[in-house]
Design a protein around this motif. Structure first.
Motif, PDB file in Angstrom:
ATOM      1  N   HIS A  24       0.836  -1.196   0.000  1.00  0.00           N
ATOM      2  CA  HIS A  24       0.000   0.000   0.000  1.00  0.00           C
ATOM      3  C   HIS A  24       0.872   1.248   0.000  1.00  0.00           C
ATOM      4  CE1 HIS A  24      -3.336   2.646   0.755  1.00  0.00           C
ATOM      5  NE2 HIS A  24      -2.707   3.134   1.792  1.00  0.00           N
TER       6      HIS A  24
ATOM      7  N   THR B  31      -4.489  -0.112  -3.808  1.00  0.00           N
ATOM      8  CA  THR B  31      -5.162   1.110  -3.373  1.00  0.00           C
ATOM      9  C   THR B  31      -6.624   0.873  -3.031  1.00  0.00           C
ATOM     10  OG1 THR B  31      -5.338   1.582  -5.704  1.00  0.00           O
ATOM     11  CG2 THR B  31      -3.699   2.842  -4.463  1.00  0.00           C
TER      12      THR B  31
ATOM     13  N   ILE C  14      -7.324  -4.952  -2.307  1.00  0.00           N
ATOM     14  CA  ILE C  14      -6.729  -5.282  -1.008  1.00  0.00           C
ATOM     15  C   ILE C  14      -7.311  -6.571  -0.466  1.00  0.00           C
ATOM     16  CG2 ILE C  14      -6.720  -4.571   1.413  1.00  0.00           C
ATOM     17  CD1 ILE C  14      -6.026  -1.813   0.492  1.00  0.00           C
TER      18      ILE C  14
ATOM     19  N   PRO D 294      -4.521   1.394   4.771  1.00  0.00           N
ATOM     20  CA  PRO D 294      -5.214   2.126   3.704  1.00  0.00           C
ATOM     21  C   PRO D 294      -6.285   3.063   4.249  1.00  0.00           C
ATOM     22  CG  PRO D 294      -4.982  -0.177   3.128  1.00  0.00           C
ATOM     23  CD  PRO D 294      -4.426  -0.024   4.486  1.00  0.00           C
ATOM     24  N   GLN D 295      -6.504   4.126   3.495  1.00  0.00           N
ATOM     25  CA  GLN D 295      -7.369   5.198   3.979  1.00  0.00           C
ATOM     26  C   GLN D 295      -8.766   4.702   4.362  1.00  0.00           C
ATOM     27  OE1 GLN D 295      -6.184   8.211   4.606  1.00  0.00           O
ATOM     28  NE2 GLN D 295      -8.169   8.516   5.591  1.00  0.00           N
TER      29      GLN D 295
END
Lengths: 458, 471
Positions: free
Chosen positions: B98, B104, B109, B162-163
């Motif tokens: 990542h 992304t 993922i 990840p965001q």
């Protein structure tokens, strides 16, 4: 088979073909690197011929000693190449893998291609060839043979590549650590012979380590403290034995549970009223330090007594298991517990006894480690959780019980120790060492401990 | 195992393995004991945030236990010791990939995690099947190799998740994405148990030779079991990443021991053939509850030691309890784990309601005082601290508000219990000529009506109903 060296040993066509192919590949590698490094052409040609000749001669000679007769002519359903493939498949896989690895490493790492590495490669190849050919003749002690081969190979590679590898001080330190692991693995071996597992060993080691210093700190004379700790260790082993016997097949998780409980309980006892939770500080008696420290001496001889202790334990155990009735009963139980029961061997008594011995030797290891480090630390045994298991497995004792012995475990311990020293010597970090450890256990076990195909078990 | 109803049920519905599993007694009992203790010690567990954070923390462990379950059923003593390092491996590679900008969006993922897990387990099964080394040795080897390489990939804890995962780990409400993962994974397992493949798997685990001679493709079954195990390991790694919202090379390794423990606590047999999703779930939740309960006591410096002592003791004791199961079976016929669960569930619900809804007025009066007291060390009187087990107080406005908030949860819990009882009765009576199903339908309808009415009245008169209902 006649050992009187025949002038032209009879050897099967398949084996000849493999030998030639391996030799040609080897020579090819040499030639390519010769050109890459800009050596003069004459030298290249000479060394190529020498390599090929030496290899083919060695191949014919070694194989010729052991391959009895030429195989009977083919019936027609199998071609020659197919038979070669079937007979030597694992060895060919191994050869190809190692050659490829060597090529890749030589091409990527600058200065990797030197004399010592080539010799190391040759030693590795020899080990594989020997274990596949000679190993067939050791039905009983195949794993010990493989272990000794790997051990000597690793040791000679280490000696060539690492400065000071074979020095007295390094050997002494290797033996010192090997004896800690060896003493800790005594119990694991015995329990594995019954078909059980003991995962409480690391926790008992840690608990003994902390508990001994704590008891000494209370003012108890050190010799009495050691006896108390060892007795408690054996007592915990008895509990383990009863529980594992009652809960057949769940030994892994039972001993893990008791291990957690022991480690927690001892820490609660030792850290009540202490400012340092988990760690105990105190004065370790001098004789205990001498017992296990690097600069210890045994009756004036310059090596720590723990090595001698380990040697004595190993001799007693190996002899005892071969010669005494207790040892033979132990194997009988491991092989077939029902028939062992029929000849009046008490299963419960042996389970309890073996787990008690395991607890006892774990406590011994914990006490010795206290002498070595000089301070109590509960986590001192953590690495032994899987290392004892690995030593038993690499040595060749079956985890299903009934096959193996402490002599095998000694070899396993030495292999692990030399390997770890070697990896440290070539500058690998702990994490890489662990990685390579993990990757190497599998092929070593696969060399001798493959279980039979299901269709042969019906 | 010669339980009459169990035999009848098995004869009627052969695909439903593990449903009438008497080994579930121990985990169920332990679960409700621990739940009652936890709620009495800390009623905040039974709030939306409390349950939410419990789910966040427990989900990786539950999923790891599921992952172990698939391979343990397959027999040969396949206890995958490498499950913890595998979770750690997926975690650190996920974080690193990542960070490198490769992975992304959520789909890749999840895909990566599941694929990586499945690939590892695929290799594992190939080695077990074709090299024919004992599985525990393969797993030991994998444990060492993976825990080594994890430290190489990410030398120390760090990195950013990840965001889209950032707020997953907060656990402020029950219905978080992690909860969805857990529910979906459990459903997937239950669906899986309905397939013929699962029957083959259990047969192979109980007796590999019998399976081979009766024509089960044992190689394919073993490989399949490992693939499923790898998929669950990938999900566990995602949940783990969400929990710590960063990368950690060594934390994942600890999951090996606790997942094996949870599996055994849940009544699975490490020698193969017997394991169930319900038991494994309870086993993992029990472990969480043990830690939670112990955290409510304050042991100071020895906290972690007490935890480990309690862990070990409970593990050994609950294993010993499985020894008395044969005696129970001999004397109590027609034992049904589901009914047992429901009975204990009703009792536990009463305890939960008591702990969350009842307040001792004396204790509350004290609660506002300590702010004014200058010396904080003055001991509070014993009788003020003590909250009687069955004292009912008049609730204040604050409690009323709480109660009205809690009403939907209580009602849905009641509803679930009723539905479970109903389904149980309906299924067990379906092949007999009796009026029990009709009675059950009528009772269920009445309860639903009552629930609707109470829910409707709740905002206006929140005091009535709930506590009396539960008694």
């Amino acid at each position: 088979m006649s050992v009187v060296s025949p002038p032209t040993p009879k050897i099967g066509l398949p084996a000849t073909i493999i030998g030639l192919a391996a030799g040609v590949i080897l020579t090819g590698i040499g030639v390519i690197f010769g050109f890459v490094q800009g050596v003069s052409v004459q030298t290249i040609i000479l060394s190529a011929i020498a390599t090929l000749a030496a290899f083919v001669w060695g191949w014919l000679f070694i194989l010729g000693q052991f391959v009895s007769d030429a195989p009977p002519p083919a019936e027609g359903e199998l071609s020659e190449g197919r038979k070669v493939w079937l007979k030597f498949r694992p060895a060919i896989y191994g050869l190809i893998a190692i050659l490829a690895l060597f090529l890749i490493l030589s091409l990527t790492i600058e200065g990797f291609f030197n004399v010592w590495n080539v010799v190391s490669l040759l030693i590795l190849l020899t080990i594989i060839v020997l274990t596949r050919t000679l190993g067939r003749h050791f039905q009983e002690n195949r794993s010990a043979f493989v272990g000794i081969m790997v051990l000597s190979g690793l040791f000679s590679i280490g000696t060539m590549n690492i400065e000071g590898f074979a020095s007295a001080i390094n050997i002494k330190s290797m033996l010192l650590f090997a004896s800690f692991l060896g003493i800790a693995s005594v119990g694991q071996t015995l329990v594995a012979l019954l078909g059980g597992l003991d995962l409480s060993i690391p926790f008992i080691i840690g608990a003994a380590n902390v508990g001994l210093l704590y008891i000494i700190g209370l003012g108890v004379p050190p010799w009495l403290a050691v006896i108390i700790v060892l007795a408690i260790g054996a007592g915990l082993g008895v509990i383990n034995g009863f529980l594992s016997y009652r809960l057949q097949g769940q030994a892994l998780i039972v001993t893990l549970g008791t291990g957690f409980a022991i480690s927690g309980g001892v820490q609660i006892v030792t850290s009540i009223g202490s400012a340092y939770s988990g760690n105990v500080f105190g004065q370790v008696p001098a004789w205990l330090s001498n017992l296990a420290a690097m600069n210890g001496s045994t009756f004036g001889l310059p090596f720590p007594p723990v090595i001698a202790i380990w040697l004595a334990i190993a001799i007693i155990l190996v002899a005892g298991m071969r010669l005494t009735v207790y040892g033979r009963y132990l194997y009988a139980l491991g092989v077939n517990r029902t028939s062992a029961k029929r000849v009046m061997i008490s299963e419960l008594a042996y389970w309890v006894m073996m787990y008690a011995i395991s607890g006892f030797f774990a406590a011994v290891t914990g006490s010795l480690l206290l002498g070595w480090s000089g301070g109590g630390f509960i986590g001192v045994g953590d690495q032994y959780l899987f290392l004892t298991l690995a030593a038993v497995v690499v040595g060749g004792t079956s985890l299903l019980g009934g096959a193996g012995g402490y002599g095998f475990t000694v070899i396993g311990v030495l292999v692990l120790q030399v390997l770890s020293s070697f990896l440290i010597g070539i500058g690998l970090d702990f994490e890489w060492q662990q990685f390579i450890f993990g990757l190497l256990i599998l092929p070593m076990v696969a060399l001798y401990a493959r279980s039979p195909h299901i269709r042969t078990q019906i | 195992m010669s339980d009459l109803t169990a035999d009848m049920e098995l004869a009627a519905r052969p695909a439903q393995g593990g449903r009438a599993n008497p080994f579930l007694i121990v985990p169920i009992t332990l679960f409700f004991l621990l739940l009652g203790l936890a709620v009495l010690r800390s009623p905040s567990l039974m709030t939306s945030a409390g349950i939410g954070s419990a789910i966040i923390v427990a989900t990786p462990l539950i999923l790891a236990t599921y992952a172990l379950m698939a391979s343990v059923i397959s027999g040969r003593g396949t206890v995958d010791l490498s499950i913890g390092p595998l979770i750690g491996f997926i975690n650190v590679t996920l974080i690193q990939l990542h960070a490198a900008g490769v992975l992304t969006n959520p789909i890749t993922i999840f895909g990566y995690a599941i694929l990586a897990g499945a690939l590892y387990q695929f290799l594992f099964s190939l080695i077990v099947v074709y090299v024919r080394v004992q599985p525990i040795i393969v797993s030991l080897s994998g444990y060492l190799a993976l825990s080594g390489i994890n430290l190489v990939i990410l030398p120390r804890p760090g990195g950013i998740a990840p965001q889209f995962m950032a707020d997953w780990g907060l656990g402020t409400t029950i219905f978080s994405p992690v909860f969805a993962i857990l529910v979906l994974a459990s459903l997937a397992w239950i669906l899986f148990t309905q397939t013929a493949f699962y029957t083959h798997l259990r047969l192979m685990g109980s007796d590999e030779r019998a399976a081979y001679t009766s024509g089960v493709p044992i190689y394919l079954v073993r490989i399949g079991a490992h693939l499923i195990s790898g998929g669950f390991a990938g999900l566990a790694a995602v949940a783990f990443t969400a929990l710590i919202s960063s990368g950690d090379p060594s934390q994942g390794t600890t999951y090996t021991l606790i997942a094996v423990t949870a599996l055994v606590l849940g009544g699975a047999s490490l020698s193969g053939g017997r394991a169930g999703v319900f038991g494994s779930f309870l086993g993992a939740v029990n472990l969480y509850l043990i830690t939670f309960c112990l955290a409510t006591f304050n042991f100071g410096a020895v906290q972690s030691f007490v935890t480990s002592l309690a862990y070990g003791s409970i593990l050994v004791i609950s294993l010993l309890l499985t020894l008395i199961i044969p005696f129970i079976q001999r004397h109590v016929h027609n034992f049904s784990p589901t009914l047992y669960f429901i009975v204990l569930g009703v009792v536990a619900l009463g305890v939960i309601l008591h702990a969350t809804q009842d307040r001792d007025p004396r204790a509350r009066a004290v609660a506002t005082e300590p702010a004014a007291i200058v010396q904080p060390l003055t001991p509070i009187a014993r009788d003020r601290l003590y909250i009687g087990p069955l004292e009912v107080a008049e609730p204040g406005s604050n409690d009323s508000a709480l109660r009205s908030q809690a009403a939907p949860f209580v009602l849905s819990a009641l509803l679930l219990v009723v539905i479970a009882v109903f389904v149980r009765v309906a299924v067990s009576q379906s092949d007999r000529k009796s009026i029990a199903p009709a009675v059950a339908v009528v009772v269920a309808a009445l309860v639903l009506l009552g629930a609707y009415l109470m829910r409707y009245e709740a905002p206006r008169n929140p005091v009535s109903g709930n506590t009396e209902e539960s008694r």
